[in-house]
Every structure is written in structure tokens, then in C-alpha cells.
Design a protein around this motif. Structure first.
Motif, mmCIF file in Angstrom:
data_model
loop_
_atom_site.group_PDB
_atom_site.id
_atom_site.type_symbol
_atom_site.label_atom_id
_atom_site.label_comp_id
_atom_site.label_asym_id
_atom_site.label_seq_id
_atom_site.Cartn_x
_atom_site.Cartn_y
_atom_site.Cartn_z
ATOM 1 N N GLU A 166 0.850 -1.195 0.000
ATOM 2 C CA GLU A 166 0.000 0.000 0.000
ATOM 3 C C GLU A 166 0.883 1.242 0.000
ATOM 4 O O GLU A 166 1.873 1.312 0.716
ATOM 5 C CB GLU A 166 -0.937 -0.004 1.216
ATOM 6 N N LYS A 167 0.493 2.234 -0.804
ATOM 7 C CA LYS A 167 1.291 3.459 -0.956
ATOM 8 C C LYS A 167 1.122 4.369 0.247
ATOM 9 O O LYS A 167 0.029 4.539 0.771
ATOM 10 C CB LYS A 167 0.862 4.200 -2.215
ATOM 11 N N VAL A 168 2.231 4.943 0.675
ATOM 12 C CA VAL A 168 2.229 5.997 1.690
ATOM 13 C C VAL A 168 2.531 7.293 0.954
ATOM 14 O O VAL A 168 3.515 7.387 0.222
ATOM 15 C CB VAL A 168 3.301 5.757 2.779
ATOM 16 N N TRP A 169 1.676 8.291 1.144
ATOM 17 C CA TRP A 169 1.889 9.607 0.542
ATOM 18 C C TRP A 169 2.551 10.503 1.570
ATOM 19 O O TRP A 169 2.109 10.565 2.721
ATOM 20 C CB TRP A 169 0.560 10.225 0.118
ATOM 21 N N THR A 170 3.628 11.188 1.191
ATOM 22 C CA THR A 170 4.210 12.206 2.061
ATOM 23 C C THR A 170 3.718 13.553 1.551
ATOM 24 O O THR A 170 3.744 13.816 0.347
ATOM 25 C CB THR A 170 5.754 12.165 2.074
ATOM 26 N N VAL A 171 3.229 14.373 2.462
ATOM 27 C CA VAL A 171 2.697 15.690 2.112
ATOM 28 C C VAL A 171 3.442 16.732 2.918
ATOM 29 O O VAL A 171 3.565 16.611 4.140
ATOM 30 C CB VAL A 171 1.178 15.776 2.399
ATOM 31 N N ASP A 172 3.963 17.749 2.258
ATOM 32 C CA ASP A 172 4.601 18.886 2.925
ATOM 33 C C ASP A 172 5.877 18.501 3.666
ATOM 34 O O ASP A 172 6.267 19.170 4.607
ATOM 35 C CB ASP A 172 3.600 19.561 3.874
ATOM 36 N N LEU A 173 6.529 17.420 3.249
ATOM 37 C CA LEU A 173 7.781 17.011 3.891
ATOM 38 C C LEU A 173 8.995 17.264 3.019
ATOM 39 O O LEU A 173 10.121 17.108 3.467
ATOM 40 C CB LEU A 173 7.739 15.525 4.277
ATOM 41 N N GLY A 174 8.786 17.642 1.764
ATOM 42 C CA GLY A 174 9.912 17.907 0.882
ATOM 43 C C GLY A 174 10.802 16.677 0.746
ATOM 44 O O GLY A 174 10.328 15.561 0.661
#
Length: 127
Positions: free
Chosen positions: A32-40
Motif C-alpha cells: 500500500e502506498k504511503v503519501w508524504t505531504v509537505d515534507l519535501g
């Protein structure tokens, strides 16, 4: 050899990121994909199991793939604005990292699971 045993552990600045990523990997099922948001370009991403998606700014429209059931890793301070802007609600699954005097965004992150998804963005100011 002595450097690796005596000195390197003292300067292991990535240990916190590695530990949080391992906890995320323990929670999110394989594949399952993990999305990183606002972590650059966070060091944490190097330790996450693939697949990993990335959104550089919480104000950017999330990809169509971030829907109900998606896993999202982001700074704790970004969650509320992200939910409001993109009409999503989330459930916090884990919280990790350390609060740092350096003010690094990735020092306190949360893994959330999207529980509802409204595709129309709401105007909450900013971008």
C-alpha cells in the motif's frame, strides 16, 4: 572501526527519522502506498517501504489517488489545513518524531488515514 562504534552513534541525526519510518512500515500493509505531504526531501522518505508518493506542498491539489483509505504522512501542523482545503477527514494512526528547537517541519509528523474524501477544494485562504 572505532569511529563507527564510538563516534558515529553520537552524530546519528537520522535516527529519529529512521525510527518513525520503521513504525510507519509496521502499520501500513506491504504494497500500500504511503503519501508524504509537505515534507519535501525528508530523510524519513528514504526509510519508508515502497511505494511512496509525494506532494511537496499541502496547498497543492492532492493527486486523484489520495482517496478514502489512503495513508498520508505529514507534519502534525499541516493536517487541519490540508483537511479543510481538500474536504477530507482523517484518522490519526501514529505520531512520531521529536519536537526540535531547530524548528524542522519533519520533527513531529503524523500518519493519518483518509476516512472521507470530498474532491472539491474549499477556500481557506493562502494559495
Amino acid at each position: 572501526m572505532a569511529v563507527n562504534v564510538l563516534i558515529t552513534p553520537v552524530f546519528d541525526t537520522f535516527g529519529v527519522y529512521r525510527d518513525v519510518a520503521r513504525r510507519v512500515n509496521d502499520v501500513v500493509p506491504a504494497g500500500e502506498k504511503v503519501w508524504t505531504v509537505d515534507l519535501g526531501m525528508s530523510q524519513m522518505a528514504w526509510y519508508l517501504r515502497l511505494p511512496v508518493g509525494r506532494v511537496d506542498d499541502r496547498r497543492d491539489e492532492p493527486p486523484e489517488a489520495i482517496t478514502t483509505g489512503s495513508w498520508v504522512l505529514m507534519p502534525a501542523a499541516s493536517v487541519t489545513e490540508w483537511e479543510q482545503r481538500w474536504s477530507k477527514t482523517t484518522t490519526q494512526v501514529l505520531r512520531g518524531g521529536v519536537e526540535s528547537k531547530r524548528g524542522r517541519r519533519e520533527d513531529l509528523v503524523v500518519l493519518v488515514r483518509v476516512t472521507t474524501d470530498g474532491r472539491e477544494p474549499r477556500d481557506v485562504g493562502g494559495k
